[in-house]
Design a protein around this motif. Sequence first.
Motif, short mmCIF file in Angstrom:
data_model
loop_
_atom_site.label_atom_id
_atom_site.label_comp_id
_atom_site.label_asym_id
_atom_site.label_seq_id
_atom_site.Cartn_x
_atom_site.Cartn_y
_atom_site.Cartn_z
N PRO A 89 0.69 -1.14 -0.05
CA PRO A 89 -0.01 -0.04 -0.01
C PRO A 89 0.88 1.17 0.03
O PRO A 89 1.94 1.15 0.53
N ILE A 90 0.30 2.49 -0.35
CA ILE A 90 1.03 3.79 -0.64
C ILE A 90 1.58 3.89 0.80
O ILE A 90 2.91 4.18 0.89
N VAL A 91 0.94 3.93 1.70
CA VAL A 91 1.36 4.39 3.14
C VAL A 91 2.42 3.61 3.40
O VAL A 91 3.50 3.84 4.11
N GLU A 92 2.50 2.13 3.58
CA GLU A 92 3.77 1.39 3.51
C GLU A 92 5.05 1.69 2.87
O GLU A 92 6.00 1.60 3.40
N ILE A 151 8.32 2.68 4.64
CA ILE A 151 9.76 2.21 4.28
C ILE A 151 10.50 3.05 3.98
O ILE A 151 11.72 3.05 4.48
N ILE A 152 10.51 3.99 3.21
CA ILE A 152 11.35 5.14 2.72
C ILE A 152 11.78 5.64 3.86
O ILE A 152 12.77 6.26 3.98
N ALA A 153 10.89 6.38 4.57
CA ALA A 153 11.16 7.11 5.82
C ALA A 153 11.94 6.46 6.73
O ALA A 153 13.05 7.02 7.31
N GLN A 154 11.71 5.35 7.13
CA GLN A 154 12.45 4.52 7.98
C GLN A 154 13.79 4.02 7.65
O GLN A 154 14.92 4.22 8.27
N LYS A 155 13.96 3.39 6.57
CA LYS A 155 15.10 2.87 5.81
C LYS A 155 16.16 4.00 5.04
O LYS A 155 17.33 3.72 5.31
N VAL A 156 15.35 4.85 4.63
CA VAL A 156 16.41 5.98 4.00
C VAL A 156 16.68 7.22 4.87
O VAL A 156 17.79 7.71 4.81
N GLN A 162 11.49 7.32 12.71
CA GLN A 162 10.78 6.05 13.55
C GLN A 162 9.56 5.77 13.10
O GLN A 162 9.31 4.79 12.99
N ASP A 163 8.89 6.88 12.36
CA ASP A 163 7.53 6.45 11.75
C ASP A 163 7.27 7.73 11.21
O ASP A 163 7.82 8.61 11.05
N GLY A 165 15.12 8.57 14.66
CA GLY A 165 14.21 8.53 15.73
C GLY A 165 13.12 9.49 15.56
O GLY A 165 12.29 9.72 16.55
N PHE A 166 12.99 10.37 14.60
CA PHE A 166 12.00 11.62 14.44
C PHE A 166 10.82 10.81 13.71
O PHE A 166 10.72 9.88 13.06
N ILE A 167 9.74 11.74 13.83
CA ILE A 167 8.32 11.45 13.06
C ILE A 167 8.34 12.21 11.70
O ILE A 167 8.33 13.65 12.01
N LEU A 168 8.21 11.75 10.74
CA LEU A 168 8.40 12.42 9.46
C LEU A 168 6.93 12.74 9.05
O LEU A 168 6.09 11.89 8.54
N PRO A 169 6.50 13.95 9.17
CA PRO A 169 5.18 14.47 8.72
C PRO A 169 5.08 14.58 7.33
O PRO A 169 5.79 15.14 6.66
N ILE A 170 3.85 14.12 6.68
CA ILE A 170 3.57 13.88 5.47
C ILE A 170 2.27 15.05 5.10
O ILE A 170 1.19 14.69 5.83
#
Length: 100
Positions: A2-5, A9-14, A18-19, A64-69
Amino acid sequence: LPIVEKIRIIAQKVYGAQDIELSPTAQSQVDRYTRQGFGNLPICMAKTHLSLSHQPERKGVPTGFILPISDVRASIGAGFIYPLVGTVSAEYSTPSFPFL
C-alpha cells in the motif's frame, strides 16, 4: 505494498525516521489514489535537501523522528506518487523566478 507502507519504508530505511504521520489531507489523497487504482505506482519523496529529516536545522544523520507527510500528490503521466514532507512546496515559483 500500500502507498502508506511504501512511504513508511522510505522514511525509516532511507531517512532514519521512527515513523510517519499523515495529515488528514495526505490520508485523503492516499485513499483517493488507491480507489482510482494508482496504489501500485512508485513513490518519489518531495522534501528539503538540507537534512535527512524534515527539519533543515537537523544536520548529520538524525534518527528517531516522526516524518510528517503534509500532502500526497500524483504525477500520473510520469507514473509516480510524491508525498510532500513537512513544509516543502511543490510550486516551481521562487522569489527570484516568480510565475509569469
